[in-house]
Design a protein around this motif. Sequence first.
Motif, PDB file in Angstrom:
ATOM      1  N   ALA A   1      -4.696  -6.435  -1.567  1.00 10.32           N
ATOM      2  CA  ALA A   1      -3.518  -6.842  -0.783  1.00 10.32           C
ATOM      3  C   ALA A   1      -2.350  -5.877  -1.012  1.00 10.32           C
ATOM      4  O   ALA A   1      -2.266  -5.221  -2.052  1.00 10.32           O
ATOM      5  CB  ALA A   1      -3.116  -8.263  -1.180  1.00 10.32           C
TER       6      ALA A   1
ATOM      7  N   TRP B   1       2.079  -5.010  -0.872  1.00  9.78           N
ATOM      8  CA  TRP B   1       3.245  -5.549  -1.582  1.00  9.78           C
ATOM      9  C   TRP B   1       4.283  -6.205  -0.687  1.00  9.78           C
ATOM     10  O   TRP B   1       5.274  -6.734  -1.159  1.00  9.78           O
ATOM     11  CB  TRP B   1       3.950  -4.446  -2.391  1.00  9.78           C
TER      12      TRP B   1
ATOM     13  N   LYS C   1      -7.236  -8.179  -5.745  1.00  8.75           N
ATOM     14  CA  LYS C   1      -6.306  -7.283  -6.438  1.00  8.75           C
ATOM     15  C   LYS C   1      -5.013  -7.206  -5.634  1.00  8.75           C
ATOM     16  O   LYS C   1      -4.993  -6.664  -4.532  1.00  8.75           O
ATOM     17  CB  LYS C   1      -6.896  -5.865  -6.559  1.00  8.75           C
TER      18      LYS C   1
ATOM     19  N   GLU D   1       0.038  -3.579  -7.477  1.00 14.00           N
ATOM     20  CA  GLU D   1       0.433  -3.647  -8.887  1.00 14.00           C
ATOM     21  C   GLU D   1       1.941  -3.796  -9.070  1.00 14.00           C
ATOM     22  O   GLU D   1       2.393  -4.248 -10.117  1.00 14.00           O
ATOM     23  CB  GLU D   1      -0.105  -2.428  -9.651  1.00 14.00           C
TER      24      GLU D   1
ATOM     25  N   GLU E   1     -10.701   0.712  -6.543  1.00 12.61           N
ATOM     26  CA  GLU E   1     -11.956   1.402  -6.207  1.00 12.61           C
ATOM     27  C   GLU E   1     -13.129   0.811  -6.979  1.00 12.61           C
ATOM     28  O   GLU E   1     -14.253   0.740  -6.470  1.00 12.61           O
ATOM     29  CB  GLU E   1     -11.811   2.911  -6.437  1.00 12.61           C
TER      30      GLU E   1
ATOM     31  N   GLY F   1      -3.495  -3.102   4.002  1.00 11.75           N
ATOM     32  CA  GLY F   1      -2.655  -2.036   3.463  1.00 11.75           C
ATOM     33  C   GLY F   1      -2.536  -0.919   4.492  1.00 11.75           C
ATOM     34  O   GLY F   1      -2.709  -1.148   5.691  1.00 11.75           O
ATOM     35  N   SER F   2      -2.269   0.270   4.020  1.00 12.45           N
ATOM     36  CA  SER F   2      -2.011   1.377   4.939  1.00 12.45           C
ATOM     37  C   SER F   2      -3.310   1.933   5.523  1.00 12.45           C
ATOM     38  O   SER F   2      -4.393   1.778   4.942  1.00 12.45           O
ATOM     39  CB  SER F   2      -1.267   2.474   4.189  1.00 12.45           C
TER      40      SER F   2
ATOM     41  N   LEU G   1      -4.654  -3.009   8.827  1.00 12.47           N
ATOM     42  CA  LEU G   1      -3.951  -1.780   8.431  1.00 12.47           C
ATOM     43  C   LEU G   1      -2.549  -1.692   9.034  1.00 12.47           C
ATOM     44  O   LEU G   1      -1.960  -2.695   9.380  1.00 12.47           O
ATOM     45  CB  LEU G   1      -4.825  -0.584   8.812  1.00 12.47           C
ATOM     46  N   GLY G   2      -2.058  -0.509   9.105  1.00 11.41           N
ATOM     47  CA  GLY G   2      -0.662  -0.306   9.492  1.00 11.41           C
ATOM     48  C   GLY G   2      -0.395  -0.633  10.950  1.00 11.41           C
ATOM     49  O   GLY G   2      -1.314  -0.890  11.737  1.00 11.41           O
TER      50      GLY G   2
ATOM     51  N   CYS H   1       4.102  -5.262   8.944  1.00  5.35           N
ATOM     52  CA  CYS H   1       3.185  -4.438   9.739  1.00  5.35           C
ATOM     53  C   CYS H   1       3.337  -4.690  11.227  1.00  5.35           C
ATOM     54  O   CYS H   1       2.949  -3.860  12.031  1.00  5.35           O
ATOM     55  CB  CYS H   1       1.755  -4.678   9.279  1.00  5.35           C
TER      56      CYS H   1
ATOM     57  N   GLU I   1       4.207   5.314  10.827  1.00  4.92           N
ATOM     58  CA  GLU I   1       4.748   4.055  10.306  1.00  4.92           C
ATOM     59  C   GLU I   1       5.817   4.361   9.254  1.00  4.92           C
ATOM     60  O   GLU I   1       5.534   4.992   8.238  1.00  4.92           O
ATOM     61  CB  GLU I   1       3.608   3.256   9.674  1.00  4.92           C
TER      62      GLU I   1
ATOM     63  N   HIS J   1      -4.704 -13.037  13.511  1.00  7.05           N
ATOM     64  CA  HIS J   1      -3.851 -11.860  13.321  1.00  7.05           C
ATOM     65  C   HIS J   1      -4.774 -10.706  12.934  1.00  7.05           C
ATOM     66  O   HIS J   1      -5.542 -10.827  11.988  1.00  7.05           O
ATOM     67  CB  HIS J   1      -2.840 -12.127  12.194  1.00  7.05           C
TER      68      HIS J   1
HETATM   69  P1  NAD Z   1      -1.210   0.755   0.398  1.00  9.02           P
HETATM   70  O1  NAD Z   1      -2.316   1.088   1.333  1.00  9.02           O
HETATM   71  O2  NAD Z   1      -0.539   1.839  -0.315  1.00  9.02           O
HETATM   72  O3  NAD Z   1      -1.718  -0.246  -0.726  1.00  9.02           O
HETATM   73  C1  NAD Z   1      -2.338  -1.478  -0.384  1.00  9.02           C
HETATM   74  C2  NAD Z   1      -3.199  -1.907  -1.545  1.00  9.02           C
HETATM   75  O4  NAD Z   1      -4.240  -0.949  -1.714  1.00  9.02           O
HETATM   76  C3  NAD Z   1      -2.481  -1.998  -2.886  1.00  9.02           C
HETATM   77  O5  NAD Z   1      -2.974  -3.122  -3.584  1.00  9.02           O
HETATM   78  C4  NAD Z   1      -2.893  -0.716  -3.579  1.00  9.02           C
HETATM   79  O6  NAD Z   1      -2.905  -0.816  -4.998  1.00  9.02           O
HETATM   80  C5  NAD Z   1      -4.310  -0.555  -3.058  1.00  9.02           C
HETATM   81  N1  NAD Z   1      -4.840   0.808  -3.118  1.00  9.02           N
HETATM   82  C6  NAD Z   1      -4.167   1.987  -3.112  1.00  9.02           C
HETATM   83  N2  NAD Z   1      -5.024   3.017  -3.211  1.00  9.02           N
HETATM   84  C7  NAD Z   1      -6.267   2.491  -3.270  1.00  9.02           C
HETATM   85  C8  NAD Z   1      -7.566   3.043  -3.380  1.00  9.02           C
HETATM   86  N3  NAD Z   1      -7.771   4.351  -3.456  1.00  9.02           N
HETATM   87  N4  NAD Z   1      -8.616   2.204  -3.414  1.00  9.02           N
HETATM   88  C9  NAD Z   1      -8.441   0.871  -3.347  1.00  9.02           C
HETATM   89  N5  NAD Z   1      -7.236   0.282  -3.246  1.00  9.02           N
HETATM   90  C10 NAD Z   1      -6.155   1.084  -3.204  1.00  9.02           C
HETATM   91  O7  NAD Z   1      -0.211  -0.136   1.266  1.00  9.02           O
HETATM   92  P2  NAD Z   1       1.168  -0.749   0.781  1.00  9.02           P
HETATM   93  O8  NAD Z   1       2.126   0.385   0.729  1.00  9.02           O
HETATM   94  O9  NAD Z   1       0.965  -1.632  -0.401  1.00  9.02           O
HETATM   95  O10 NAD Z   1       1.508  -1.731   1.999  1.00  9.02           O
HETATM   96  C11 NAD Z   1       2.082  -1.298   3.162  1.00  9.02           C
HETATM   97  C12 NAD Z   1       1.013  -1.064   4.219  1.00  9.02           C
HETATM   98  O11 NAD Z   1       0.277  -2.277   4.439  1.00  9.02           O
HETATM   99  C13 NAD Z   1       1.595  -0.707   5.553  1.00  9.02           C
HETATM  100  O12 NAD Z   1       0.831   0.323   6.129  1.00  9.02           O
HETATM  101  C14 NAD Z   1       1.446  -1.992   6.361  1.00  9.02           C
HETATM  102  O13 NAD Z   1       1.416  -1.815   7.741  1.00  9.02           O
HETATM  103  C15 NAD Z   1       0.176  -2.525   5.840  1.00  9.02           C
HETATM  104  N6  NAD Z   1       0.059  -3.971   6.100  1.00  9.02           N
HETATM  105  C16 NAD Z   1      -0.777  -4.383   7.091  1.00  9.02           C
HETATM  106  C17 NAD Z   1      -0.891  -5.728   7.383  1.00  9.02           C
HETATM  107  C18 NAD Z   1      -1.812  -6.194   8.484  1.00  9.02           C
HETATM  108  O14 NAD Z   1      -2.032  -7.389   8.571  1.00  9.02           O
HETATM  109  N7  NAD Z   1      -2.358  -5.317   9.295  1.00  9.02           N
HETATM  110  C19 NAD Z   1      -0.160  -6.665   6.657  1.00  9.02           C
HETATM  111  C20 NAD Z   1       0.684  -6.211   5.657  1.00  9.02           C
HETATM  112  C21 NAD Z   1       0.780  -4.847   5.373  1.00  9.02           C
END
Ligand code: NAD
Length: 489
Positions: free
Chosen positions: A141, A143, A167, A170, A205, A220-221, A243-244, A276, A376, A442
């Motif tokens: 997830a 942040w 997870k 952090e 990972e 995440g991104s 994703l983003g 997002c 983004e 969603h």
């Molecule tokens: P991020 O991708 O940097 O991190 C997300 C999660 O992935 C964190 O828990 C991080 O520790 C983990 N992570 C990082 N590198 C990793 C790897 N190599 N292997 C496995 N896990 C890894 O994203 P962020 O900066 O925490 O959150 C913002 C992003 O999340 C934005 O792009 C946003 O659009 C997206 N987001 C999307 C939604 C959706 O529903 N589509 C919802 C909320 C946030």
Amino acid sequence: MGGRAVAGSSGETSPVVDPATGATIAEVDLAGPSDVAAAVAAAKAAYPEWSTATPGSRSAALLALASRLEGRAAEYAAAETAHTGKPIRLATQFDVPGSIDNVQFFAGAARNLDGKASAEWDGLHTSVIRREPIGVVGSIAPWNYPLQMAMWKILPAIAAGNTIVLKPAEITPLTTVMLAEDCAAVGIPEGVVNVVVGTGPVAGEALIGHPDVRMVSFTGSTPVGRRVMEIATAGIKRVHLELGGKAPFVVFDDADLEAAIHGAVAGSLINAGQDCTAATRAYVHASCIDAFIAGVADLFTSVVVGDPTDQATDLGPLVSRRQQQRVAGFVDRARASGARIVCGGDIPQGDLAKGAYYLPTLVAGVSQEAEIVQQEVFGPVLVVLPFETDDEAFALANDTGYGLAASAWSRDVYRTLRAQREISAGTVWINDHIPIMSEMPHGGFKQSGFGKDMSTYAFDEYTQIKHVCLDITGQARKDWHRTVFTYEG
Ligand code: NAD
């Protein structure tokens, strides 16, 4: 993990920082691969019993969790604000009640997960469709909405009978850890919900790659989502990616302009733009763009930026210094390439300098190809561009790699009907931007990912379909056997 708190074995710790002040509010042990393996083992051990528990008992566990969260709503809101910097009003009125509503929804949905008795398709067999859980789910997830994102991951997974290792990011682990404690406190069996706090490259990972994890669910991104998918490929795992986004906000010349202006401000500044689905690209008909810019700028400069624990605050800090620098970088590069910064565009000074604040920023005078239009930003930044025709508006709205959410503003019913069809995004709002509800899905199109969170559609991710085929003839010798071997009689 397994309902108990366990110290991480990586030997590394990480500070949890209040982004409003820069103060360290907690220090967490970071999980290493062996901690992840232990959590996966706990989830695997819990799976046989949880996956065969009656839907009624899973539902009862979730209802008990909802009651417990209601009793602790204020504590959750305070913790959510402390590690993210989001205004307490938002945490209290959106994050926490939305999360509780999600628990209540999935408590009900857990009892409505059925397969179907099918038919005698060939006249010789009857078919049954079973919808079964997948096994141990590994979830990661972000942040921005730590509690809601934890809910979106945990609830459909365990309602359907899976067990999970989650997870959180952090930098914002506090409310996810509280939630794991509350799952244990209400009697959700040990090992059903496990939380590991660690970094993405190490714990994340290790989780995705673990052979006993049968499904990976990531929010995440987009770049990290790509990496997650690559790792999951090796194990042929089911993948769900949220994703983003880079949501367009299309204002036609017949729109209620006051509604569009208010919608743009709420839709772009919610959670300091770290959402997002936030409105990021406003395409406004050339005939009303000046009035739109003036109206939004007026409200942007009047929002209360300050201490997120104050009920009167509209906009708190960004989640971290790193995010503040990232947002400032996008705006500075746009300014340097000739963009007009209508308002904001700065890190506030004075008392706010101690936090990761960034002022609400309105950008105009940029081309569709500009970085700030295509990438983004994830901050309180709205870009405004003009259009002349409806076709042009739809083409511009669809012209990024993302497809998570969008809105269209018009009083013409036929235009709004066309917008629903033309805009390529997982959610399209008409005359509003942002509202979500537990009953509705969603999830993204294009590089915003695939699969759905919330709603019963989430069960399509967290269950697998089994066809059970039963002979109804009772014959020892079946005609179709002759296509394989011949026999007498
Ligand atoms: P991020 O991708 O940097 O991190 C997300 C999660 O992935 C964190 O828990 C991080 O520790 C983990 N992570 C990082 N590198 C990793 C790897 N190599 N292997 C496995 N896990 C890894 O994203 P962020 O900066 O925490 O959150 C913002 C992003 O999340 C934005 O792009 C946003 O659009 C997206 N987001 C999307 C939604 C959706 O529903 N589509 C919802 C909320 C946030």
